[in-house]
Design a protein around this motif. Structure first.
Motif, PDB file in Angstrom:
ATOM      1  N   ASP A 302       0.887  -1.239  -0.060  1.00 30.18           N
ATOM      2  CA  ASP A 302      -0.010   0.066   0.086  1.00 30.18           C
ATOM      3  C   ASP A 302       0.962   1.307  -0.023  1.00 30.18           C
ATOM      4  O   ASP A 302       0.307   2.382   0.037  1.00 30.18           O
ATOM      5  CB  ASP A 302      -1.066  -0.020   1.146  1.00 30.18           C
ATOM      6  CG  ASP A 302      -1.800  -1.223   1.260  1.00 30.18           C
ATOM      7  OD1 ASP A 302      -2.294  -1.725  -0.054  1.00 30.18           O
ATOM      8  OD2 ASP A 302      -2.186  -1.534   2.168  1.00 30.18           O
TER       9      ASP A 302
ATOM     10  N   ASP B 408      -2.576 -13.793   9.566  1.00 28.81           N
ATOM     11  CA  ASP B 408      -3.899 -13.337   9.562  1.00 28.81           C
ATOM     12  C   ASP B 408      -4.527 -13.979  11.013  1.00 28.81           C
ATOM     13  O   ASP B 408      -5.607 -13.657  11.376  1.00 28.81           O
ATOM     14  CB  ASP B 408      -4.616 -13.483   8.354  1.00 28.81           C
ATOM     15  CG  ASP B 408      -4.174 -12.194   7.310  1.00 28.81           C
ATOM     16  OD1 ASP B 408      -3.731 -11.161   7.993  1.00 28.81           O
ATOM     17  OD2 ASP B 408      -4.383 -12.318   6.251  1.00 28.81           O
ATOM     18  N   LYS B 459      -7.151 -14.823  -1.642  1.00 28.02           N
ATOM     19  CA  LYS B 459      -6.996 -14.375  -0.290  1.00 28.02           C
ATOM     20  C   LYS B 459      -5.822 -14.873   0.370  1.00 28.02           C
ATOM     21  O   LYS B 459      -5.383 -14.298   1.158  1.00 28.02           O
ATOM     22  CB  LYS B 459      -8.158 -15.267   0.530  1.00 28.02           C
ATOM     23  CG  LYS B 459      -9.103 -14.606   1.421  1.00 28.02           C
ATOM     24  CD  LYS B 459     -10.008 -15.443   2.102  1.00 28.02           C
ATOM     25  CE  LYS B 459     -11.123 -14.601   2.687  1.00 28.02           C
ATOM     26  NZ  LYS B 459     -12.217 -15.549   3.116  1.00 28.02           N
ATOM     27  N   ASN B 462      -2.848 -12.595  -1.398  1.00 25.17           N
ATOM     28  CA  ASN B 462      -2.986 -11.347  -0.921  1.00 25.17           C
ATOM     29  C   ASN B 462      -2.671 -11.293   0.744  1.00 25.17           C
ATOM     30  O   ASN B 462      -2.717 -10.015   1.297  1.00 25.17           O
ATOM     31  CB  ASN B 462      -4.023 -10.459  -1.164  1.00 25.17           C
ATOM     32  CG  ASN B 462      -4.356 -10.446  -2.494  1.00 25.17           C
ATOM     33  OD1 ASN B 462      -3.279 -10.011  -3.109  1.00 25.17           O
ATOM     34  ND2 ASN B 462      -5.566 -10.553  -3.189  1.00 25.17           N
ATOM     35  N   ALA B 463      -2.315 -12.201   1.301  1.00 24.40           N
ATOM     36  CA  ALA B 463      -2.176 -12.389   2.859  1.00 24.40           C
ATOM     37  C   ALA B 463      -0.557 -11.636   3.223  1.00 24.40           C
ATOM     38  O   ALA B 463       0.127 -11.753   2.085  1.00 24.40           O
ATOM     39  CB  ALA B 463      -2.273 -13.541   3.489  1.00 24.40           C
ATOM     40  N   GLN B 465      -3.323  -9.396   5.885  1.00 15.41           N
ATOM     41  CA  GLN B 465      -4.307  -8.431   5.516  1.00 15.41           C
ATOM     42  C   GLN B 465      -4.470  -7.370   7.018  1.00 15.41           C
ATOM     43  O   GLN B 465      -4.706  -6.368   7.132  1.00 15.41           O
ATOM     44  CB  GLN B 465      -5.508  -8.458   5.083  1.00 15.41           C
ATOM     45  CG  GLN B 465      -5.811  -9.268   3.696  1.00 15.41           C
ATOM     46  CD  GLN B 465      -5.622  -8.284   2.676  1.00 15.41           C
ATOM     47  OE1 GLN B 465      -5.393  -6.987   3.057  1.00 15.41           O
ATOM     48  NE2 GLN B 465      -5.836  -8.903   1.400  1.00 15.41           N
ATOM     49  N   ARG B 470       1.613  -4.797   5.067  1.00 17.43           N
ATOM     50  CA  ARG B 470       1.477  -5.748   4.317  1.00 17.43           C
ATOM     51  C   ARG B 470       2.647  -6.295   3.650  1.00 17.43           C
ATOM     52  O   ARG B 470       3.816  -5.893   4.356  1.00 17.43           O
ATOM     53  CB  ARG B 470       0.312  -5.235   3.132  1.00 17.43           C
ATOM     54  CG  ARG B 470      -0.999  -4.930   3.867  1.00 17.43           C
ATOM     55  CD  ARG B 470      -2.174  -4.400   2.852  1.00 17.43           C
ATOM     56  NE  ARG B 470      -2.360  -5.622   1.726  1.00 17.43           N
ATOM     57  CZ  ARG B 470      -2.806  -5.522   0.345  1.00 17.43           C
ATOM     58  NH1 ARG B 470      -2.802  -4.251  -0.137  1.00 17.43           N
ATOM     59  NH2 ARG B 470      -2.768  -6.547  -0.354  1.00 17.43           N
TER      60      ARG B 470
END
Lengths: 444, 492, 131
Positions: A302, B408, B459, B462-463, B465, B470
């Motif tokens: 990000d 997560d 999911k 992209n971990a 989160q 990140r």
């Protein structure tokens, strides 16, 4: 045992899943001939309270305990440690974490080490500082090996005889199995290193000086740097008292290429010599030759700022036998602690504390000289110095012990030529009254 | 999944130290001067050091917030293979901070430091007992430091026998520290391939071992979590050619009270007190890597070592054949006190039970996950089990992805991509201090992640989160290294 | 990672089993790594190259390429003296990922020109990759 959570019911259920009849059955792959059959001589397990009593009893046998004023540095210094530093370094999120291999779960350690690297680099005048080595002695050994790597075909390194004797011994042990030659440069009458022999030497990859050196003497680093660089050798400086650079010129500003030393003074107790930490830095061109871990700044998906271990291809887990060092564990929490201590001091506090160490030391120097003692080395010193007494100091040393003062370290064991001379180490923890007591004993 | 531990919470941001504070603040008390100021040659004085000035509260908040971004054993399960992340007892911290020990200066005469010498002496004896070997040096500051010490001893031993040896045998399952430590002593590593069962074959060693080879370095149990069953035969082969056997004791937590290292044929062994003996890892260190040797190699151990002379504990400073010093003083003494405290708390029975439960926990996990993840070496394991991501390949989900997804769910990921002989390795070491319920939760989570990999792979890819940051750009970090904080101005 | 049929293996170059390529350009030879090599290594973060004037024998290691978690040694396909290195790679090692053929690493003056003919042809190299 309270650390072991398994109930008999758990064990039975789990053995059923693994298909084992008993806990012993789990070890059926270990041949009989390799089995432990000796009876261990370990005492019965102790409860928390029994352990406390046992350790207290051992602690009571320390003739020189925390109530003594130990006026010795020699690589291990008594400085005040703020309660905040002790409390913060004890936070178990820092203390019970492993090396930050998963940066998303270790940003605390990573940012903290990045800050340590930065503050230490500013203190030493270096471009890069790693996440720490074991201690000052092994850091010097690694610095010499690094010098030899950079020096490619050169085969010699030289170290000043005024470097801490234990550091030199460690470097010698590290270099012993190699083909490299370790040369010792003598010290001059004023306590500084004699570099005049350097011009006769060929193939020298690096030369190491300690400043302030083992005798407390501040070396002429700028001058030494020129001589060493004229010989096409790398200039390594080391230290055992980093607080000195709160007042003195930074080694990097004096031309040092690699700087290493012991960081125990920054928030760590003496603890019989460890754990401390090896501080280790270099100028930018040598970054890829650095041993040890490095933390670097980057961003996440990000675009948020974050920190990771980086330039890991230098290290043993990737480059194996071609790594810059075999080091894996470092002194992580000690580096964090040193960072906390430097942050607590700040630039203003650092200069003030450093000056105070110098002033106090000068006070004792002057008081001893006024009573007939002689400074053995004339060059300026920081918070340690060597002194020669008009008569045998041993009886006075004994009398002072009875007043809970350890008045200096007799040097004959480390430097036979300096038998009967004493090395004193003074910090902000030494009071004027205690120094007066020492001086009074010289007179009587 | 119900009842997952990982959840989001309020995380407080915190700038870098030098982005806060104000000139003139002070974060600690500095004594008033009771002596006159002394002159110092201006030439020697340096420019002021550019540290930020912070108040005590600034410092406390800063590091408290940083600590909240971290995960430790005290936070939750940390099944990092090869690292033995067991619980670090609080009582050990108290013992190490005992004022008399904390204030002990390392350069005083023995008579003034009896207590600390007693601890060293007794710990040396306990470790000799526990390993089955004869003599111990506590000086090495970490496992790799112990390996280096061991290699220096190899070198000194062979020199003493006027035997020039240039090579060393190292199994392909070894930690990278092994070849790196051997290289420091000038030994060229000769890799020994493990067999289809993930273990060493005595016949392979026999083929490679010769009189130019200094010996072999064996991690036992090895990094696949398997006990090297032929270790004795291998040792005999190596000894017959005049070589020595180095035991990497990183995995001793599996075999306390079960295996005798001397009977295994080991000549030199290092222990990791920060693994097997519960001392905290401190985010990277300090560790302690005592080296244990046979009687024959005792003369080569580093000096000083503690011994008992009548009623007095003493340090032996000089020994002719010693390799010398590997540390400025006595190693990481504070870590030694913690390990001593642990051994006394556990006793012989407790240590044996710790190994039994460590092995039970690992086998329980292996058994429950073997249908969900590929298990390259299916036999029962010791204290750790190694899976791979082979079954998830079709969904283009990797070991790294699954490791990040565990975050997560509130678990620290296992060791990944090691040992190198297992492609996409997932190396799980639960340790004995994890209870059945937490292990069941971990197993359920791993199964859930396997399901996600199949059904909702994005999911997993992209971990994480829920973490403070990140995934981080490691390529950028390595291409444009920013190692100290001046290169980029703080972002607004 | 690329499938074999996605790899770019130009016809006019000579290859080695260690995945270097060599290209004859007049008196000198340019050397780099193949598409396969850069793809296997992933994001390249650093290229360590020799100095102009250094000499090597065929098969010697002349430098390394680093990704974040791997190091790959580079072996020289032909003996000779380094006459130029691609300095652009100092600041932008990722160029090797972008186009491993345009972005050569070293240029040598060969000491044994016949060694060029011993290199693998594009089709022989492709066969090698197919195993």
């Amino acid at each position: 045992m309270r650390y072991l959570p398994h109930t008999q019911e758990d064990i039975t259920a789990m053995l059923q899943v693994t298909g084992n009849k008993s806990l012993e059955d789990l070890f059926s792959g270990i041949p009989e001939s390799c089995r432990m059959t000796n009876d261990w001589q370990l005492p019965e397990p102790k409860t928390e309270w029994e352990l406390n009593d046992h350790m207290q009893a051992i602690a009571q046998t320390m003739k020189v305990d925390q109530n003594f004023k130990v006026l010795i540095g020699a690589g291990s210094y008594h400085h005040h440690i703020p309660e905040t530093v002790k409390a913060l370094m004890s936070r178990s999120e820092f203390l019970t974490a492993y090396t930050p291999y998963q940066p998303e779960m270790a940003q605390g350690t990573l940012q903290g080490i990045f800050e340590y690297q930065t503050l230490t680099a500013r203190l030493l005048g270096m471009d890069v500082v790693n996440a720490s080595m074991y201690d000052g002695a092994s850091a010097l050994a690694e610095a010499l090996l690094m010098g030899l790597r950079i020096g490619k075909k050169k085969t010699k390194v030289a170290v000043s005889a005024a470097i801490h004797p234990h550091y030199r011994a460690t470097a010698a042990a590290y270099l012993c199995p190699t083909e490299f030659e370790l040369i010792e440069l003598p010290y001059l009458e004023d306590g500084r290193t004699d570099l005049s022999g350097l011009s006769d030497l060929e193939d020298v990859a690096a030369v190491a000086l300690q400043s302030p050196n083992f005798f407390g003497v501040i070396e002429d680093l700028t001058g030494a740097g020129q001589v060493i660089h004229d010989q096409q050798a790398l200039f390594i400086t080391c230290f055992s008292e980093p607080l000195a650079y709160g007042l003195l010129k930074k080694p990097g500003d004096c031309g040092a290429d690699i700087v290493c030393g012991e960081g125990q003074s920054f928030g760590l107790s003496r603890s019989f010599g460890g754990p401390g930490l090896g501080m280790f830095g270099c100028k930018q061109p040598f970054t890829r030759n650095l041993p040890g871990r490095l933390v670097g700044e980057t961003t996440d998906l990000d675009g948020k700022r974050g920190y990771v271990l980086t330039l890991a291809t230098r290290e043993q887990h990737i480059r194996r036998e071609k790594a810059t060092s075999n080091i894996c564990s470092n002194q992580g929490i000690c580096a964090m602690t040193a960072g906390m201590y430097m942050a607590s001091l700040g630039g203003t506090g650092l200069r003030e504390l450093s000056r105070l160490n110098y002033d106090k030391t000068q006070y004792l120097k002057n008081a001893l000289v006024a009573r007939g003692a002689r400074l053995f080395f004339e060059a300026p010193t920081f918070n340690e110095f060597v002194v020669e007494f008009p008569q045998d100091f041993q009886p006075a040393h004994q009398r002072l012990l009875e007043q809970n003062i350890v008045a200096g370290l007799e040097l004959g064991g480390l430097y036979p030529k300096l038998k009967g001379r004493y090395l004193f180490g003074i910090t902000e923890t030494t009071s004027r009254q205690d120094m007066d007591k020492v001086a009074d004993e010289v007179q009587s | 999944m119900k009842n997952r531990v990982g959840t989001s919470g309020l995380i407080l941001d915190e700038p870098l130290l030098w982005e806060k504070g104000k000139k003139g603040r002070k974060g600690m008390s500095i004594p008033h001067s009771d002596v006159p100021s002394s002159p110092l040659d201006e030439e020697l004085i340096g420019a002021p050091v550019d540290f930020p000035d912070l108040s005590e509260v600034d410092v406390v908040r800063h590091y408290t917030r940083l600590s909240q971004w971290n995960f430790g054993v005290d936070s939750g399960m940390y099944p990092l293979g090869s690292c033995t992340m067991k619980y670090n007892p609080k009582i050990n911290e108290k013992q190490a901070a005992t004022p008399q020990f904390a204030a002990a200066h390392p350069m005083l005469d023995d008579q003034y430091s009896q207590g600390v010498l007693q601890i060293m002496y007794e710990l040396q004896n306990h470790l000799a007992d526990i390993t089955g070997l004869d003599a111990v040096s506590l000086q090495p500051a970490a496992g790799a430091h112990g390996e280096l010490t061991g290699m220096l001893i190899f070198n000194a031993y062979h020199q003493g026998h006027h035997s020039k040896r240039t090579k060393i045998l190292i199994p392909d399952t070894a930690h990278g520290t092994n070849p790196a430590s051997a290289a420091l002593c000038g030994y060229r590593s000769i890799p020994v391939k493990s067999n289809e069962n993930g273990m060493l074959d005595a016949s392979d060693v026999s083929e490679l071992m010769d009189e130019e080879t200094a010996g072999i370095m064996i991690t036992n149990p090895n990094t696949l979590g398997l006990f090297e069953g032929q270790v004795r035969q291998i040792a005999e082969i190596v000894h017959a050619k005049g070589g020595l056997v180095y035991g990497d004791g990183a995995n001793m937590n599996a075999v306390l009270g079960v295996a005798d290292m001397k009977k295994c044929g080991v000549d030199v062994l290092h222990l990791n007190l920060h693994k097997t003996f519960s001392t905290p890892h401190g985010g990277g260190g300090p560790g302690a890597g005592p080296v244990c040797v046979t009687k024959e190699l005792e003369p080569f151990l580093p000096v000083p070592r503690a011994y008992k002379d009548g009623d007095l504990y003493r340090l032996e400073l000089d020994r002719k054949e010693s390799i010398g010093r590997v540390h400025g003083f006595h190693g990481n003494f504070g870590v030694l006190v913690r390990a001593y405290s642990y051994i006394l708390s556990m006793g012989a029975e407790g240590l044996l039970r710790a190994s039994q439960l460590a092995v039970l926990n690992a086998n329980y996990i292996r058994e429950q996950l073997k249908d969900v993840f590929h298990l390259p070496y299916p036999q029962p394991c010791m204290h750790e089990c190694v899976f791979s991501d082979q079954l998830q390949k079709d969904y283009k989900v990797t070991t790294l992805d699954m490791a990040k997804r565990l975050i997560d769910y509130g678990f620290h990921p296992p060791t990944i991509y090691f040992p190198l002989i297992v492609h996409g390795a997932i190396m799980i070491e639960p340790t004995e201090t994890e209870c059945k319920e937490d292990i069941d939760q971990f197993i359920a989570t791993m199964k859930e992640i396997a399901r996600e990999a199949r059904e909702e792979p994005d999911k997993v890819r992209n971990a994480p989160q829920l973490s403070k940051v990140r995934r981080l750009d490691e390529v950028h970090a390595a291409r444009c290294p920013c190692l100290i904080g001046t290169c980029t101005p703080p972002e607004q | 990672m690329k499938e074999l049929n996605e790899l770019n293996i130009p016809e006019d170059l000579g290859y080695t089993e260690d995945h270097e390529w060599a290209q004859q350009t007049g008196e000198t030879i340019k050397i780099g790594v193949s598409d396969y090599a850069q793809d296997q290594l992933g994001d390249i973060v650093f290229a360590e190259l020799p100095a102009v004037g250094d000499t090597f024998n065929k098969g010697d290691e002349f430098g390394t390429l680093e990704s974040v978690k791997a190091v790959s040694e580079l072996y020289i396909p032909m003996s000779g003296e380094i006459v130029a290195i691609n300095e652009e790679l100092d600041d932008a090692p990722e160029l090797v990922n972008e186009d491993p053929y345009k972005n050569w690493m070293i240029e040598i003056k060969p000491s044994a020109t016949e060694e060029y003919d011993q290199l693998l042809s594009a089709s022989a190299y492709m066969d090698l990759l197919k195993g």
